[in-house]
Structure formats: structure tokens, C-alpha cells
Design a protein around this motif. Sequence first.
Motif, PDB file in Angstrom:
ATOM      1  N   LYS A   1      -2.518   3.195   8.048  1.00  0.00           N
ATOM      2  CA  LYS A   1      -2.563   2.018   8.937  1.00  0.00           C
ATOM      3  C   LYS A   1      -3.748   1.116   8.575  1.00  0.00           C
ATOM      4  CE  LYS A   1      -0.221   4.103  12.860  1.00  0.00           C
ATOM      5  NZ  LYS A   1      -0.277   4.534  14.260  1.00  0.00           N
ATOM      6  N   ILE A   2      -4.871   1.706   8.232  1.00  0.00           N
ATOM      7  CA  ILE A   2      -6.046   0.910   7.849  1.00  0.00           C
ATOM      8  C   ILE A   2      -5.750   0.128   6.574  1.00  0.00           C
ATOM      9  CG2 ILE A   2      -8.410   1.082   6.946  1.00  0.00           C
ATOM     10  CD1 ILE A   2      -8.869   3.325   8.992  1.00  0.00           C
ATOM     11  N   GLY A   3      -5.139   0.819   5.619  1.00  0.00           N
ATOM     12  CA  GLY A   3      -4.822   0.166   4.350  1.00  0.00           C
ATOM     13  C   GLY A   3      -3.892  -1.017   4.546  1.00  0.00           C
ATOM     14  N   ARG A   4      -2.884  -0.823   5.413  1.00  0.00           N
ATOM     15  CA  ARG A   4      -1.942  -1.926   5.657  1.00  0.00           C
ATOM     16  C   ARG A   4      -2.656  -3.095   6.331  1.00  0.00           C
ATOM     17  NH1 ARG A   4       1.514   2.323   6.113  1.00  0.00           N
ATOM     18  NH2 ARG A   4       1.226   2.632   8.351  1.00  0.00           N
ATOM     19  N   ARG A   5      -3.550  -2.753   7.275  1.00  0.00           N
ATOM     20  CA  ARG A   5      -4.245  -3.840   7.961  1.00  0.00           C
ATOM     21  C   ARG A   5      -5.150  -4.622   7.012  1.00  0.00           C
ATOM     22  NH1 ARG A   5      -6.412  -2.615  13.836  1.00  0.00           N
ATOM     23  NH2 ARG A   5      -8.325  -3.719  13.333  1.00  0.00           N
ATOM     24  N   LEU A   6      -5.829  -3.890   6.159  1.00  0.00           N
ATOM     25  CA  LEU A   6      -6.698  -4.557   5.176  1.00  0.00           C
ATOM     26  C   LEU A   6      -5.889  -5.424   4.230  1.00  0.00           C
ATOM     27  CD1 LEU A   6      -9.149  -1.714   4.144  1.00  0.00           C
ATOM     28  CD2 LEU A   6      -9.797  -3.949   5.057  1.00  0.00           C
TER      29      LEU A   6
ATOM     30  N   MET B   1       0.846  -1.204   0.000  1.00  0.00           N
ATOM     31  CA  MET B   1       0.000   0.000   0.000  1.00  0.00           C
ATOM     32  C   MET B   1       0.870   1.238   0.000  1.00  0.00           C
ATOM     33  SD  MET B   1      -3.241  -0.469   0.046  1.00  0.00           S
ATOM     34  CE  MET B   1      -3.761   1.149   0.623  1.00  0.00           C
ATOM     35  N   ASN B   2       0.631   2.118  -0.895  1.00  0.00           N
ATOM     36  CA  ASN B   2       1.341   3.388  -0.863  1.00  0.00           C
ATOM     37  C   ASN B   2       0.328   4.508  -0.953  1.00  0.00           C
ATOM     38  OD1 ASN B   2       2.857   5.632  -1.196  1.00  0.00           O
ATOM     39  ND2 ASN B   2       4.479   4.552  -2.302  1.00  0.00           N
ATOM     40  N   ALA B   3      -0.068   4.969   0.229  1.00  0.00           N
ATOM     41  CA  ALA B   3      -1.154   5.942   0.314  1.00  0.00           C
ATOM     42  C   ALA B   3      -0.790   7.243  -0.385  1.00  0.00           C
ATOM     43  CB  ALA B   3      -1.490   6.210   1.773  1.00  0.00           C
ATOM     44  N   LYS B   4       0.473   7.656  -0.235  1.00  0.00           N
ATOM     45  CA  LYS B   4       0.848   8.960  -0.771  1.00  0.00           C
ATOM     46  C   LYS B   4       0.730   8.978  -2.291  1.00  0.00           C
ATOM     47  CE  LYS B   4       4.955  11.319  -0.675  1.00  0.00           C
ATOM     48  NZ  LYS B   4       6.214  11.566   0.024  1.00  0.00           N
ATOM     49  N   ASN B   5       1.242   7.912  -2.922  1.00  0.00           N
ATOM     50  CA  ASN B   5       1.162   7.887  -4.376  1.00  0.00           C
ATOM     51  C   ASN B   5      -0.277   7.830  -4.858  1.00  0.00           C
ATOM     52  OD1 ASN B   5       3.837   8.015  -4.497  1.00  0.00           O
ATOM     53  ND2 ASN B   5       4.183   5.888  -5.105  1.00  0.00           N
ATOM     54  N   ALA B   6      -1.053   6.982  -4.177  1.00  0.00           N
ATOM     55  CA  ALA B   6      -2.447   6.862  -4.590  1.00  0.00           C
ATOM     56  C   ALA B   6      -3.114   8.235  -4.562  1.00  0.00           C
ATOM     57  CB  ALA B   6      -3.178   5.890  -3.671  1.00  0.00           C
ATOM     58  N   SER B   7      -2.823   9.024  -3.519  1.00  0.00           N
ATOM     59  CA  SER B   7      -3.499  10.310  -3.410  1.00  0.00           C
ATOM     60  C   SER B   7      -2.939  11.305  -4.413  1.00  0.00           C
ATOM     61  CB  SER B   7      -3.375  10.853  -1.994  1.00  0.00           C
ATOM     62  OG  SER B   7      -2.114  11.457  -1.829  1.00  0.00           O
ATOM     63  N   ALA B   8      -1.630  11.248  -4.632  1.00  0.00           N
ATOM     64  CA  ALA B   8      -1.032  12.249  -5.513  1.00  0.00           C
ATOM     65  C   ALA B   8      -1.530  12.095  -6.941  1.00  0.00           C
ATOM     66  CB  ALA B   8       0.488  12.142  -5.456  1.00  0.00           C
TER      67      ALA B   8
ATOM     68  N   GLN C   1      -2.114   9.366   8.092  1.00  0.00           N
ATOM     69  CA  GLN C   1      -1.421   8.359   8.902  1.00  0.00           C
ATOM     70  C   GLN C   1      -2.392   7.236   9.298  1.00  0.00           C
ATOM     71  OE1 GLN C   1      -0.198   8.996  13.146  1.00  0.00           O
ATOM     72  NE2 GLN C   1       1.800   9.235  12.193  1.00  0.00           N
ATOM     73  N   ALA C   2      -3.585   7.610   9.721  1.00  0.00           N
ATOM     74  CA  ALA C   2      -4.585   6.612  10.122  1.00  0.00           C
ATOM     75  C   ALA C   2      -5.012   5.766   8.923  1.00  0.00           C
ATOM     76  CB  ALA C   2      -5.796   7.306  10.745  1.00  0.00           C
ATOM     77  N   CYS C   3      -5.227   6.427   7.792  1.00  0.00           N
ATOM     78  CA  CYS C   3      -5.673   5.689   6.606  1.00  0.00           C
ATOM     79  C   CYS C   3      -4.587   4.728   6.130  1.00  0.00           C
ATOM     80  CB  CYS C   3      -6.044   6.650   5.473  1.00  0.00           C
ATOM     81  SG  CYS C   3      -7.525   7.609   5.837  1.00  0.00           S
TER      82      CYS C   3
ATOM     83  N   LEU D   1      -7.752   8.584   0.270  1.00  0.00           N
ATOM     84  CA  LEU D   1      -6.763   7.625   0.758  1.00  0.00           C
ATOM     85  C   LEU D   1      -7.358   6.251   1.010  1.00  0.00           C
ATOM     86  CD1 LEU D   1      -4.672   9.973   3.030  1.00  0.00           C
ATOM     87  CD2 LEU D   1      -4.135   9.156   0.744  1.00  0.00           C
ATOM     88  N   LEU D   2      -8.670   6.175   1.249  1.00  0.00           N
ATOM     89  CA  LEU D   2      -9.290   4.864   1.434  1.00  0.00           C
ATOM     90  C   LEU D   2     -10.025   4.414   0.177  1.00  0.00           C
ATOM     91  CD1 LEU D   2     -10.532   5.213   5.111  1.00  0.00           C
ATOM     92  CD2 LEU D   2      -8.571   3.911   4.260  1.00  0.00           C
ATOM     93  N   GLY D   3      -9.997   5.267  -0.820  1.00  0.00           N
ATOM     94  CA  GLY D   3     -10.611   4.882  -2.080  1.00  0.00           C
ATOM     95  C   GLY D   3     -12.109   4.700  -1.988  1.00  0.00           C
ATOM     96  N   VAL D   4     -12.779   5.594  -1.280  1.00  0.00           N
ATOM     97  CA  VAL D   4     -14.245   5.522  -1.200  1.00  0.00           C
ATOM     98  C   VAL D   4     -14.823   6.844  -1.698  1.00  0.00           C
ATOM     99  CG1 VAL D   4     -14.178   3.928   0.767  1.00  0.00           C
ATOM    100  CG2 VAL D   4     -14.372   6.386   1.182  1.00  0.00           C
ATOM    101  N   PRO D   5     -16.083   6.854  -2.135  1.00  0.00           N
ATOM    102  CA  PRO D   5     -16.688   8.124  -2.544  1.00  0.00           C
ATOM    103  C   PRO D   5     -16.811   9.055  -1.341  1.00  0.00           C
ATOM    104  CG  PRO D   5     -18.163   6.268  -3.041  1.00  0.00           C
ATOM    105  CD  PRO D   5     -17.024   5.722  -2.260  1.00  0.00           C
ATOM    106  N   VAL D   6     -16.682  10.342  -1.590  1.00  0.00           N
ATOM    107  CA  VAL D   6     -16.708  11.307  -0.489  1.00  0.00           C
ATOM    108  C   VAL D   6     -18.048  11.257   0.258  1.00  0.00           C
ATOM    109  CG1 VAL D   6     -17.436  13.307  -1.876  1.00  0.00           C
ATOM    110  CG2 VAL D   6     -16.027  13.645   0.169  1.00  0.00           C
ATOM    111  N   GLU D   7     -19.123  10.868  -0.433  1.00  0.00           N
ATOM    112  CA  GLU D   7     -20.439  10.754   0.214  1.00  0.00           C
ATOM    113  C   GLU D   7     -20.446   9.684   1.296  1.00  0.00           C
ATOM    114  OE1 GLU D   7     -20.277  12.342  -3.517  1.00  0.00           O
ATOM    115  OE2 GLU D   7     -20.167  10.153  -3.309  1.00  0.00           O
TER     116      GLU D   7
END
Length: 763
Positions: free
Chosen positions: A529-534, A1-8, A525-527, A487-493
Motif C-alpha cells: 500500500k505504501i509503494g502504491r501511494r508513493l 509496483m509489484n512488491a512480490k516480484n521485487a522481493s523474490a 500488505q502494508a508495504c 519491500l520498501l527498498g531501504v537498507p535493513v539498518e
Amino acid sequence: MNAKNASAERAAGADVPRVDGRLKVTGAARYGSDVKVDKPAYAYLRTSAIARGRIARIDEGAARDVPGLLDILTYENVGERVGPGDFFASGGYFSSTMRPLSSPEVRHAGQIVAMTVAESFEAAREAAQRLEISYDEEQPAAGFDAACAETEPVADAMSSHQDPAVGDAQEAFEASPVTLDARYETPTQHHNPIELFTTTCAWDGDQLTIWEPSQNVYGVKHGIAQQLQMDPEDIRVVSRYVGGAFGSRGSLTQRTALVALAAKRLQRPVKLAVSRAQGFTIATYRAETRHHVRLGADRDGRLRALMHEGWEVTSRPDPYNVSGTEVTTRLYNCPNVWSRVSITHADRNTPGFMRSPPEVPYLFALESAMDELAVELGMDPVELRRVNDSNKEPIGGLPWTSRALMPCFDAAAAAFGWQNRDPQPGAMRDGDWDLGWGCAATMYPTVIAPAAVRVTVTPEGKVQVGSAAHDIGTGAYTVAALTAAELLGVPVEDVTVELGDTALPAGPIAGGSNTTASLCNAIAQACGKIGRRLAEAAVTADGPFAGMKAADLTLTDGRLHGPGGHSEPLREVLRRTGEGGITIETENLPDGVKPEGLQQLHRGLPAFTGGTERSDRVQAAFGAIMVEVRVHRQTREIRCPRAVGAFAAGRIISQRTAESQLIGGLIWGISAALHEATEIDRRTARYGSTDLAEYLIPVNADIGDIQAITLREEDYEINPLGIKGLGELGNVGTNAAVANAVYHATGIRIRQLPIRIENLLAG
Ligand code: MOS
């Protein structure tokens, strides 16, 4: 999981509406005083008629006759029941060390001298007005130049203060072929947030709940615990929506403990709404400033000497100051710099943060002086900035992490049409109007604070974010939702955000434009950790990606994607891994903040780092502002039909709320230049324009085309998400741009704000 790249890779929340917008326009958003409490009593303040002296006598007789009156709090029955609280500039929570009902002493006009409590707001007000209070009055000092005011250098008042300096500025100034020596002044201003200062307190046994508009709910919790000698864990503070703050709600006023005390005495909830006029004196404001700026330059415009001396007004006991020389001495390249700031103690309420506290007055002086120097040199004012641009600040020689000042000037110039400017004052006309085009730089230090946050992914794949950070109207709910969604890849809604409640993990004070950087980096940071756990759960034997490497999985579009093109919905991953929901509570300690920053966070004390305070680098957002003014040839009426600002503030999370902040800032800058001032009666030290009829702010008809441009800027040295923050960037420098435009239209240089018709009549 690389949250930063996904978001950028994903576009910033380009056109996502403010997530709390619907709640606000439908009235569903509950502000502090909207809270429904059981059988509330209503409080009203009585404030002093004099600025200095003592209460001689309080006759309560007529007030006691008001039907429905329940209680009257004065110094005679409060005294030490509300204890002292430390001044925020000395590491405490309070806007002032003055404790109004602790003694008969009166130290500023409009000080709280009594609080009445009754069955209705009207009865409380009636009783407050019927109190007969006589005073032994002394002659007050209203501000600068008053006979009994006391002036001292800030360095004498506060041992931690250092006036930035480098080289030998005096000698270099005297040796410079071109010099500019000028004095500037800015007036007293008050925040006037549309939501009044309100406080509601309710006790349940020993547990106290406080609802009030705040930029620092943890600060209120710990400050009131200090004043009422309580265990902070017995206090909950709620401030979910704030109708404007601008710094006025960053520190605690004395009203809160009084309302808590009244509620305790009556054993029922008490609500206080402070009147508009009383808000001028029971809270803080931007004090008046004076400046002496001396610039020395070579004939090509290169600065050789920069000297900036500032003077500010404060109260008798508190050494409040903004010391904007921290910024004005670092904006341009210059080998010889000198500065000094002094404060004048007067019989006034203590000033406090007000939107870009140091930059607004101090950059008015510097950016006016730069315009005057450009005129002396016969140079375009944009080109003068260009020859003095630098990737290092001059005081410590530290590098800027990024600095797009000149790209901002170029973008603003292109949008504004600056190349069509005739430099000759008064040369551009339109019928009976003289046109003036002026510009100025803006800069705001980039800071970040520790923040705690809780992020939950529910079994249904919905996301909940909670932190006691604050949305003071700026868009914090929106940036938090967008960050978690990306960062979690969900719709903002599918993201709900809770802020402004001490029942949530500690968030930082909303000040110094830090909230987006502090909150979103903690969410990241929290996201992460969630991504890694998933991902780790998904690659176990029973997981949907059994046998794969967790590091190869990515979360986007509400699905977990594997390398071979296979993907599973988030909800399915949660079900298959048997995790149910996942909750992560985390504390982000940004690079550069000492470990004790986390304790400070939990105690509601600011623990910012960055700006001009680090020893290895300086970091700031920059911008350029260009405005057009029109001055009528006969009536000298001043209009401001258009303004363009171009800003580089790192990564923009929410384009809409960012632009909204910048546009609001530009409007406020125009207001500061042409409208706003609190008038002070020099004899009585009383404010004379304490309502929105006389405290002038622009209306729609005063504002024309406003354009806020944001430049793409990537700076991951400042923080992992590359966020600089921009709440306060937009109004800095705009006041100078307007004054410079007025000069360009008329040939008259006005060095004192606000600029009014009468200033231009002599010409
Ligand atoms: Mo802002 S004036 O730092 O609350």
C-alpha cells in the motif's frame, strides 16, 4: 509496483545478523522483570506439598513476624476476586481451569496456595516459607496406571475431536505379508526457559500495565480482563523480549491475576519471579505419552495398513491433548489407516504446548516403527520412506501444496555420507565404540494467522514497523526488518521494529510456527500500500515522475525507479510529493481464514488456518534427519557426535535465524532422546527433578557437529510470500533418529525415552 516480484528477485537475508543481537549481548534488551517501576513490592509464591486434598488450616503467625511483610494472599481473601477464565483448548486464554486461590481445594502438587508480598524479595520468600499449612490429604493419581486415574477417548471428552481413519486398517494389517506391532513411550518434559516465569503489575488509577514474558500479549490483556472483570482497554501488556518460551507462555497461568490483585490491594507496583522449581507446577509441560503402532506392508515396503493408538496424561478437569495422529496418519501414503487417542486424567497440573507438541512424541513412535519395519523388510530406511512418499495425504486424498520429503532425505544423505552405512547392526566400529547411523523424517504443519501491522516511512526515508506479534528468541524482529527493508527498498539498518506490546496493532499468538508467515505477509500488505501511494503521488503533475504510469515504477535500493532509468531517492519522493511521512495500518486476513478471524485476532484468540485443517489441501514443511551415535562397548556410554538435518520450509527470510532455529531443534531432539525427563514420584504425584542439575539438558560437551541444510523451495500457494515457518520443524523426528541409530549401533531397540546407559546394559 509489484512488491512480490521485487522481493523474490532479491536474495533472502542471507547473512544479515540478528537485528536485536547487539541489544541482547550488551544487556540493553529489557526482559519482563527488568522493568523499572516506582517503589515495587516483591511477591513470592507458596505452593502445595500435596497433590490432592484440601487445605485444613493456614497459620500466618510466623510469616506475619517477618520484617517488611506487606500482604498475604490466600483463598480466604482472594476467593471470587479472581474470576474464572476459559481453558485455551476450549477457545479461552488459560492454561488450566484450576483456580488455585478460589477455594481450599488442592488438585495438583505445586499448586499455588499462597502469595506473600513484602518490601524485598528475600522477605517475601521468608514469609512464604514460614506459612504453616496443614492439609487433609487424599491419595493422588500420578499418571498412567494409577488406581484412581480415569481414562477416556478424546472423542468422548471433546465433541470437536475426530480420529483420522480411512479404509479397513485391521483387515489390511492382518492380510499384510510383513507386519510390525510395537509400543513406545515418551516421558514428561518441562520447557525450562532460561528466563523464569515473572510478572510485574502496576496500576495507574483504573489502568493496569502488565510486564511478563508472553507469546500472546493480546491474550493476556483479554484473559486478565475476563478474570478481573475489567474493560480490556484499561489493560496494557508488554513483552518485548522473551528468554525462551517454547509454548510455556502461549496460555495464561493463574499467577498474573494474583499479582495484579496484590498491586491493587497495596496501591503500588508488585513484582513476582517464580522459582525454577515452582515453574514446573504453576505453568504447563509436555505430558508423558504411550503409543501402539501397527504397520502392515507388502514385501516391497509399500504400506497397506497403519494403525496408531496414543494415550496422553492430563489433569483432572482439563481435557488437554495433542493428538499427533493428525500428522502420523498423513505422513505416508497408505490406503488403510486407523487411529485413536485417549487421555488419562490424573492429579497433575494441566499440560500444554511444548515445542512441536503433537509431532515430537507421535513421530517418535511412527519414525521408530518405520525403522523397525525397514529392518523387518531388509530395506534401507531411506528407501522405505521413498516407496511410501506421495503428493497426496491418505485420509482425505488432499494434495500437499509442496512436499520435499525425499529431496530432504537425499540432501541429508549426501551431506552425511549415508551411502557408506553398513546396514548390519554393530558392524560399524571405531576402537571401543560401536557406531550407529539412524534417520527419521520430520514434518510440521504450515499455518498462518491474521495479523495487524503499522508501517511508517518517515520524511527522512526511515521505516518503522509495529505489531504486537512476538519474538520469543526466534528472530521475529529480524524477519520483520528484512521484509520491510526488501519491500520498501531501504537498507535493513534503516528499519526499526517494535513487537510485544498491546499498544501496537494486534499480532497473533506466537505458536504453531506461524509468526514469520503471519507477520511478514501483513508487512508485505502494508508495504504494497505504501509503494502504491508513493508511486501514485510521484506521477502527479508536481511529482518527480510526472506523466508516467504508477504501475511502471519500482522501489529498490532506497530509490523509486522509473522505466527510463531515471530514479529518485525515497526521501526526495516524499519531499516532492509533500506527503511528509506515510503511515499505513493494515490487517491481513489470510486466504482460508474466516472473516471472524479478525475479531479473534483483536481478542488475542488463535485464528490459524492451514496445516491439516483445510478442506482443499494440506500444507507442511518437511525434513530429514540423520545422526551418528557411538555406544561404548564396555560402559555403554552413548554419545552423539554428529547430526545432519535437511529441511524444506518454503522461502527463508533470514538464513541466520532460520539455521539457528533448526540447529536448536536438532539439539533439542538429541536432548529428548538421551537426556530429558521429569521424574515423578508415583506415590505422591510430585515432580522429583525440578532444577537444571537434575532435569538434564545437553551441555556443549554433549553436542558435536550439527549441520542444518535448507533447501530452496517455492510455494506461493501457502501464502503470498511463500513462507512455511520452521521454528518447530528441527526437533521433530530427531529423537527417533537417535533411537534408530542406537539400534544400528547395538542391535538393541529402545522404545522408551530417554535412552540411558542402563537400557543398554542387558545387551
Ligand atoms: Mo509452540 S509449542 O506452538 O508455542
